[in-house]
Structures are given as C-alpha cells and as structure tokens.
Design a protein around this motif. Sequence first.
Motif, short mmCIF file in Angstrom:
data_model
loop_
_atom_site.label_atom_id
_atom_site.label_comp_id
_atom_site.label_asym_id
_atom_site.label_seq_id
_atom_site.Cartn_x
_atom_site.Cartn_y
_atom_site.Cartn_z
N ASP A 178 0.84 -1.19 0.00
CA ASP A 178 0.00 0.00 0.00
C ASP A 178 0.88 1.24 0.00
O ASP A 178 1.59 1.51 0.97
N PRO A 179 0.86 2.05 -1.07
CA PRO A 179 1.73 3.23 -1.14
C PRO A 179 1.39 4.30 -0.13
O PRO A 179 2.20 5.19 0.13
N GLU A 180 0.21 4.24 0.47
CA GLU A 180 -0.20 5.26 1.43
C GLU A 180 0.21 4.91 2.86
O GLU A 180 0.04 5.72 3.77
N ILE A 181 0.72 3.72 3.08
CA ILE A 181 1.14 3.29 4.41
C ILE A 181 2.65 3.14 4.42
O ILE A 181 3.20 2.32 3.70
N ARG A 182 3.32 3.95 5.23
CA ARG A 182 4.79 3.93 5.29
C ARG A 182 5.23 3.69 6.72
O ARG A 182 5.53 4.62 7.46
#
Length: 260
Positions: free
Chosen positions: A216-220
């Motif tokens: 998920d690119p929105e979760i870092r």
Amino acid sequence: MHYSMRQYRAEAQSHSHSDFHQIIISELGKLEMEVEGRGGEVCGRQLAFVEAGKTHAYRAEGLNRFLVLDVNADLAHRTGLEALWHRHGSAATYLEVGLGHQRGLIGLLDGLSTADTHESTDGARLLDGLKTLLLSSRQTNGGLAYGKVDLPSRLVRTMAWAEARLGEEITITDLATIAAQSESSLFAAFQKHVGTSPMRWLTEQRLQMAMALLRDPEIRLSMSDLSNAVGFADQSAFSRAFSRRFGCAPRTIRPGAAVL
C-alpha cells in the motif's frame, strides 16, 4: 459503478447517499458501523450492504483498509442484485463470505473501469462477480464457504476473532477458549478442515497482512512498527518468517524499492 480502497478514522462519522447502494468488504482491520440504529462490524470475512438512503455511522481504529463499491441503485435493481441480497439477509445485514471470494472479487475489480458502466460488458462482469460472492456465502448455523470446504461454526468464530486482532499477542490457549475446545481438539479440527495447525494458520494471516501493508503506497511504516502491527514482537523473527514465506525480504516489497 465506482469502487475504491479506503481507510477510515477513529472519529465516528455519518452520512447517507440517495442514489447508490454501498458494499463494504474488509481487506484489513475492523469497521464499526451503525445503519439506521442497527449496529454491526465489517471485519474478517464479513461484508456489509448499505441501501441507498440509509443513514449510517462508521469508525475504525488502527490500521485499516476496505474495498468500497458504490453501486447505482437503478442498475442494482434492474440486474437483480438487490433481490439477491434480500434473499440472503436484509439491508444493513453483515454477511459472511469465503476469503477466496474476497480476493477473487478484488482481482476482478482491478481489471475493470471505475466508470458507471451500466449496460457495458464491464458492468455485467462486475455484477456477476458480486452475485457469485453473495451466492457463495453461508448464514445458516454460522457456517461459510472456505475454499470448497464448509467450516464448523466454532472455527469460523475463532478465525474471525483472530483476524480482527492480528496485531495482538494470541496464544493457542486464546484460540481454544474462543472455540470452546481443548487445545488438542482445536489442533485436530484445524488439521482436518484447514490442513494446517492453528498457529501456522495464524502466522500465514499475519504475513499476508504484512504483504498488504507493504504494497500500500499510502502506508509507510518502519520495519519495527510493521512487525509489531502484524503481531511479531521481534523484527528479526518477522523478517525471517516473511522471507521464508515469500522468498524475498520485506523491504523489497515497498513500491519503488530496489530489488537487490
């Protein structure tokens, strides 16, 4: 027809939409809902169908991710999707479905347009997928479809409980308590119906959750935070388990990461 992956906040919110129904499927976490005063949850293998015009409140704590489909009310009526849902339950009911069908629906949606396609081939394929998902569900006696095998209700209950708490410490004693079985009986039931032990099954769910978070690119999250989020107290143990399962280090999965 429109679909999206969404995350929800811990603060309760509410709204209604008059021209489309909404179907909500859990990918990660638990969504608490109340529709016209009727409460429930979307988590594990549960999905929710919210009829157009119904006021609904919702909130989700911690990491969460849900597939949300906005289905044109007229289209749903003309294609029989509304009638299909009502035959399996009722508006604002939370329906149990098999995990494989969740993943299959997400894969189907990935190949479709987000436009409101109505009579197009894409629209027909999407509705067929939704019908298949609903028809494969089980409400009688709490059973549900798990691949090609009907699981006993106590395993359904235990799995749903664990899937909503993957970030917490869970022991075999905890699982046996939820299942109302001895540990040895629970182990035998998992071997018979799932083909693995309870703790190996639990580890697989945690690793699949980690893979979803990494993609998920929105979760870092840092690797330490990620390992804790999926129930591993030790980051090294998480990395070893992940590498054994997927054949690569977790750091290589992040979008844009270089694969060494």
